[in-house]
Enzyme design. Structure first.
Site, PDB file in Angstrom:
ATOM      1  N   HIS A  75      33.661  41.286  46.269  1.00  0.00           N
ATOM      2  CA  HIS A  75      34.579  40.145  46.354  1.00  0.00           C
ATOM      3  C   HIS A  75      34.919  40.070  47.840  1.00  0.00           C
ATOM      4  O   HIS A  75      35.747  40.835  48.332  1.00  0.00           O
ATOM      5  CB  HIS A  75      35.818  40.419  45.503  1.00  0.00           C
ATOM      6  CG  HIS A  75      36.954  39.448  45.704  1.00  0.00           C
ATOM      7  ND1 HIS A  75      37.526  38.745  44.668  1.00  0.00           N
ATOM      8  CD2 HIS A  75      37.643  39.073  46.805  1.00  0.00           C
ATOM      9  CE1 HIS A  75      38.504  37.991  45.124  1.00  0.00           C
ATOM     10  NE2 HIS A  75      38.606  38.173  46.419  1.00  0.00           N
TER      11      HIS A  75
ATOM     12  N   HIS B 200      30.936  37.987  35.351  1.00  0.00           N
ATOM     13  CA  HIS B 200      32.236  38.128  36.020  1.00  0.00           C
ATOM     14  C   HIS B 200      33.360  37.680  35.081  1.00  0.00           C
ATOM     15  O   HIS B 200      33.755  36.512  35.053  1.00  0.00           O
ATOM     16  CB  HIS B 200      32.257  37.298  37.311  1.00  0.00           C
ATOM     17  CG  HIS B 200      33.349  37.692  38.243  1.00  0.00           C
ATOM     18  ND1 HIS B 200      33.203  37.726  39.613  1.00  0.00           N
ATOM     19  CD2 HIS B 200      34.625  38.089  38.025  1.00  0.00           C
ATOM     20  CE1 HIS B 200      34.331  38.114  40.186  1.00  0.00           C
ATOM     21  NE2 HIS B 200      35.214  38.326  39.235  1.00  0.00           N
TER      22      HIS B 200
ATOM     23  N   HIS C 198      37.197  38.998  33.237  1.00  0.00           N
ATOM     24  CA  HIS C 198      38.299  39.964  33.145  1.00  0.00           C
ATOM     25  C   HIS C 198      38.752  40.015  31.688  1.00  0.00           C
ATOM     26  O   HIS C 198      39.282  39.035  31.176  1.00  0.00           O
ATOM     27  CB  HIS C 198      39.454  39.543  34.058  1.00  0.00           C
ATOM     28  CG  HIS C 198      39.085  39.566  35.515  1.00  0.00           C
ATOM     29  ND1 HIS C 198      39.234  40.671  36.304  1.00  0.00           N
ATOM     30  CD2 HIS C 198      38.532  38.623  36.311  1.00  0.00           C
ATOM     31  CE1 HIS C 198      38.805  40.417  37.534  1.00  0.00           C
ATOM     32  NE2 HIS C 198      38.375  39.172  37.570  1.00  0.00           N
TER      33      HIS C 198
ATOM     34  N   ASP D 230      34.216  34.015  36.401  1.00  0.00           N
ATOM     35  CA  ASP D 230      35.451  34.665  36.876  1.00  0.00           C
ATOM     36  C   ASP D 230      36.608  34.359  35.914  1.00  0.00           C
ATOM     37  O   ASP D 230      37.715  34.029  36.329  1.00  0.00           O
ATOM     38  CB  ASP D 230      35.807  34.263  38.305  1.00  0.00           C
ATOM     39  CG  ASP D 230      36.873  35.189  38.913  1.00  0.00           C
ATOM     40  OD1 ASP D 230      37.258  36.179  38.244  1.00  0.00           O
ATOM     41  OD2 ASP D 230      37.327  34.911  40.033  1.00  0.00           O
TER      42      ASP D 230
ATOM     43  N   HIS E  56      31.631  34.940  43.486  1.00  0.00           N
ATOM     44  CA  HIS E  56      32.278  33.635  43.751  1.00  0.00           C
ATOM     45  C   HIS E  56      32.359  33.219  45.221  1.00  0.00           C
ATOM     46  O   HIS E  56      33.426  33.143  45.807  1.00  0.00           O
ATOM     47  CB  HIS E  56      33.681  33.602  43.145  1.00  0.00           C
ATOM     48  CG  HIS E  56      34.478  34.873  43.322  1.00  0.00           C
ATOM     49  ND1 HIS E  56      34.623  35.505  44.523  1.00  0.00           N
ATOM     50  CD2 HIS E  56      35.155  35.618  42.420  1.00  0.00           C
ATOM     51  CE1 HIS E  56      35.354  36.591  44.366  1.00  0.00           C
ATOM     52  NE2 HIS E  56      35.681  36.690  43.094  1.00  0.00           N
TER      53      HIS E  56
ATOM     54  N   HIS F 106      45.635  34.830  32.205  1.00  0.00           N
ATOM     55  CA  HIS F 106      46.991  35.224  32.603  1.00  0.00           C
ATOM     56  C   HIS F 106      47.992  34.612  31.632  1.00  0.00           C
ATOM     57  O   HIS F 106      47.798  33.495  31.148  1.00  0.00           O
ATOM     58  CB  HIS F 106      47.315  34.734  34.009  1.00  0.00           C
ATOM     59  CG  HIS F 106      46.616  35.502  35.090  1.00  0.00           C
ATOM     60  ND1 HIS F 106      46.850  36.832  35.324  1.00  0.00           N
ATOM     61  CD2 HIS F 106      45.679  35.126  35.998  1.00  0.00           C
ATOM     62  CE1 HIS F 106      46.095  37.246  36.338  1.00  0.00           C
ATOM     63  NE2 HIS F 106      45.370  36.234  36.755  1.00  0.00           N
TER      64      HIS F 106
ATOM     65  N   ASN G 203      39.488  46.044  36.868  1.00  0.00           N
ATOM     66  CA  ASN G 203      40.926  46.087  37.184  1.00  0.00           C
ATOM     67  C   ASN G 203      41.816  46.067  35.942  1.00  0.00           C
ATOM     68  O   ASN G 203      42.687  45.230  35.785  1.00  0.00           O
ATOM     69  CB  ASN G 203      41.301  44.953  38.143  1.00  0.00           C
ATOM     70  CG  ASN G 203      41.029  43.582  37.570  1.00  0.00           C
ATOM     71  OD1 ASN G 203      40.229  43.426  36.653  1.00  0.00           O
ATOM     72  ND2 ASN G 203      41.693  42.571  38.108  1.00  0.00           N
TER      73      ASN G 203
END
Lengths: 326, 445
Positions: free
Chosen positions: B187, B68, B70, B313, B240, B317, B102
């Protein structure tokens, strides 16, 4: 009395002594302000009202408070979402800080924004309402009004009626009134109460009839129209029917009980016109007291020394006149 | 690309739950695979060893797998790229990662999957397995081109942070996915109940005046997807899991024999909503940090296997996403470099067995994605994670390899440090502690 205060971010942060001190300072301002005088405590100071959410009365109240203390006011109205403007909240605030004002009065629709700014800036920050979190000066002015009208807060039963779940006014009032010894209860349809109302540390009921007979103070809160769209209750008329403070419900109150409302009022929804304009209503006193309390806060945050000096001379003057002054 | 040179990992404690192996041993790696494992010193006279990794005092385990992550590329390269994300992965001891869909454009078709795979081949420091979207544009209405993505290497499907709310669409996705034998990762949150919630709904959310996201939102979606799993028999993996309520549902579904798996994140294992006090947006994650009781329930469920595996996860950012009002801040934190020490803590505390810890980061995720990894058996790809379980280190900003800095653990002292990460026989990361460097001349890129 210890008038100094670094920031005013939440009523929850204030000690009982600090609350009492601010109320006492506000009381000292009452007569001169009522007489149309001004007090030179904020001379040479610039207060910026940084409002990210629409507000007329709170902003004007802070503005009047600053001017009555002979300070300069700068109003900065920004769009709600800083991101849509292409400038972040911190950037906006730092730009203003760079112009060297002495205090930021902040209103924002997101809870915690004043705390966030207080961490990022070296300026004092006064919270003028953040999301559903707090509106500390409203809590102070309500406490001040109750004290003025009923003499003492200790032992009084205060019922807050309306949208508790989304109310910063309710949260600040609960912190302050409990610290001053009041017994507080809240009342709303369950959809407008926090999921577990007992966590507020107050009594609660779903129907006003259960609480009104014991109340010394009823504080009605404004119902936001958009709550209906969010399906918090079926219609405004149904809200008015079951939770509105009308003539019939007011009959349940004790003879001396007073009614407060932070404004603006939706007449016919949370308050009937005859109640809002009736003898129990102290709504306009709240507005006047709001100026006094905000003067006390701004003076304590921006100019504690000038405030102390002024309080000394004011006390002496009162003693010389032989007047009894708290 | 197989490495024809021999690599010797010597002096360590080799632990591989997949083959019930746990003893001091040396590992010989050749042509990118595990050539042999034998007692210490066995390979002292083996010719042709190009490099020696000194693992004295360290644990030598199958390469860790994080399902998991990103990676943000394509579309959000200011947050992370495939290059920086995979470098952070190997620095954190991971040899394989699966990246969520995403991106922008969304990974909902073969072309995007192929782009990610190609970039990973060129710039990736570890293996990258893309996760495809369940629905086009993550919009929850039309199925994405699942078959085409699987052909290009997608190993699981998920709309992740934008749960498929329409039960009919999710049912069809599960049915369709069976043709390609890949799991759907849920999710689990009922978006309509979450509303604008930004933290756990609780006494604290009331106090802070922040909109709450109730535990029931997770519970409802877990229950729904279990029902759809029962209906379709498509393997469902829950990302999660954060609440005791959801764990109860998962436990019962597994007892009923449904093909259900679930993961725990390091932050839900170690943090609670209390951290939100002060409105620090580094703690804003989705699902939100929950109560202390929930955190303990997640720990217990990981220990007893109700939650099968650990996944970070990792959600990078930029400052502009996080250094804003709490309501407006993006969800997530970077986790690739802190997952090992944060979860190893549970082993040290006696709350998680060593073998459960290792399998939850190796064989369990490998099995979920259908990979021949997560094992040190002879002949397996030589993906190896070596850590010093005792060494303390401080997670400073300077040590962050990810392009983003959004971690609440910055400045914290952590225990358990990666010594080296080997991917397909190549050393992709090596701790800077010079004491460990082998005196032998070495050559690798």
């Amino acid at each position: 009395m210890e008038p100094g205060l670094r920031h005013l971010l939440s009523a929850g942060d204030l000690s009982t002594a600090q609350i009492q001190s601010l109320l006492q300072i506000a009381r000292a301002f009452s007569k001169p302000i009522n007489d149309g005088e001004s007090i030179p405590i904020l001379q040479g100071k610039t207060i910026v009202n940084l409002f990210f959410e629409n507000s007329t009365r709170t902003r004007i109240s802070f503005e009047v408070a600053t001017r009555k203390l002979q300070g300069n006011v700068l109003n900065f109205a920004a769009s709600t979402s800083s991101l849509t403007k292409g400038e972040t909240l911190v950037d906006t605030a730092k730009n203003i800080e760079a112009m060297r004002p002495h205090c930021l009065v902040v209103r924002h629709s997101s809870a915690g924004s004043p705390n966030f700014l207080a961490k990022c800036l070296s300026l004092p920050v006064v919270n003028a309402g953040d999301g559903f979190h707090e509106h500390p000066t409203q809590g102070l002015l309500d406490a001040f009004t109750i004290q003025e009208k009923l003499g003492e807060i200790k032992g009084k039963r205060v019922v807050i009626l309306g949208d508790i779940a989304h109310s910063r006014v309710a949260r600040s009032n609960i912190h302050i009134l409990k610290k001053l010894g009041a017994s507080v209860a809240v009342c709303a349809p369950p959809t407008l109460l926090p999921p577990k109302p007992e966590v507020l540390g107050v009594d609660y009921a779903y129907r006003p009839e259960e609480l009104l007979p014991d109340a010394d103070v009823v504080m009605a809160l404004r119902i936001q129209m958009e709550r209906q769209e969010q399906r918090q209750f079926p219609s405004l008329s149904e809200y008015a029917k079951f939770w509105g403070l009308n003539k019939e419900r007011a009959k349940l109150l004790k003879p001396h009980a007073i009614i407060l409302h932070p404004g603006p009022i939706n007449r016919g929804v949370e308050l009937d016109a005859e109640i809002a304009d009736g003898p129990r209503s102290v709504i306009l006193d709240q507005v006047f007291n709001g100026v006094l309390v905000r003067m006390a806060v701004l003076a304590a945050v921006c100019a504690p020394e000038a405030l102390s000096a002024w309080l000394k001379t004011a006390n002496t003057a009162t003693v010389n006149k032989g007047g009894a002054h708290a | 690309m197989p490495n024809t040179q021999k690599l010797l990992i010597q002096g360590g404690r080799v632990i591989d739950p997949s083959s019930n192996f746990d003893q001091d041993a040396d590992i010989l790696v050749e042509n990118g695979v595990i050539a042999a494992i034998d007692k210490p010193g066995s390979f002292a006279n083996t010719p042709g060893i190009a490099e020696i990794l000194n693992a004295k005092g360290a644990w030598v385990m199958p390469g860790f797998i994080d399902i998991h992550v990103h990676l943000r590329e394509p579309g959000f390269e200011y947050k992370e790229t495939i290059e920086t994300g995979t470098k952070a992965a190997v620095a954190g001891g991971f040899t394989s990662i699966a990246c969520m869909a995403n991106t922008q454009p969304v990974n909902d078709n073969a072309a995007v999957t192929s782009f990610i795979r190609e970039r990973a081949r060129q710039y990736g420091a570890c293996r990258v397995y893309p996760i495809g979207a369940v629905t086009r544009g993550l919009k929850g209405t039309e199925l994405a081109e699942i078959g085409g993505m699987v052909e290009e290497g997608v190993r699981a499907l998920s709309d992740d942070g934008l749960p498929v709310m329409n039960s009919y669409v999710m049912r069809k996705a599960m049915d369709y996915a069976k043709a390609f034998a890949i799991p759907i990762i849920s999710h689990a949150e009922d978006a309509s109940l979450v509303g604008q919630g930004v933290m756990n709904e609780s006494a604290l959310s009331t106090e802070l005046g922040l909109r709450g996201n109730p535990a029931a939102a997770e519970e409802i979606m877990v229950a729904r997807d279990i029902a759809l799993c029962r209906l379709t028999r498509c393997p469902v993996h829950f990302a999660h899991i954060s609440t005791a309520l959801a764990i109860d549902h998962i436990k019962r579904a597994k007892e009923a024999g449904l093909p259900i798996t679930a993961e725990a994140s390091p932050h839900h294992l170690t943090l609670t909503e209390e951290n939100i006090r002060g409105y620090d947006t580094r703690f804003k994650v989705c699902p939100p940090l929950r109560s202390h009781e929930d955190m303990l329930a997640v720990r217990k469920a990981l220990a007893d296997g109700t939650l099968d595996l650990i996944a970070s996860d990792h959600a990078p950012h930029g400052v502009i996403d996080k250094f804003v009002e709490f309501d407006q801040a993006s969800n997530g934190l970077i986790g690739l470099q802190t997952t090992i020490p944060l979860t190893l803590f549970l082993v040290k505390e006696g709350q998680l067995s060593l073998s459960r810890w290792i399998e939850s980061l190796t064989s369990k995720p490998a099995k979920l994605l259908g990979l021949p990894l997560g094992t040190l058996k002879k002949g397996a790809p030589a993906d190896i994670t070596i850590i010093d379980p005792e060494r303390k280190w401080i997670f400073t900003e300077e040590r962050i390899v990810s392009k983003s800095r959004n971690s609440p653990y910055v400045g914290h002292s952590l225990q358990g440090e990666v010594v080296a990460t080997v991917v397909e026989g190549k050393i992709r990361f090596k701790s800077e502690d010079s004491g460990r460097h082998s005196p032998n001349p070495r050559k690798h890129s």
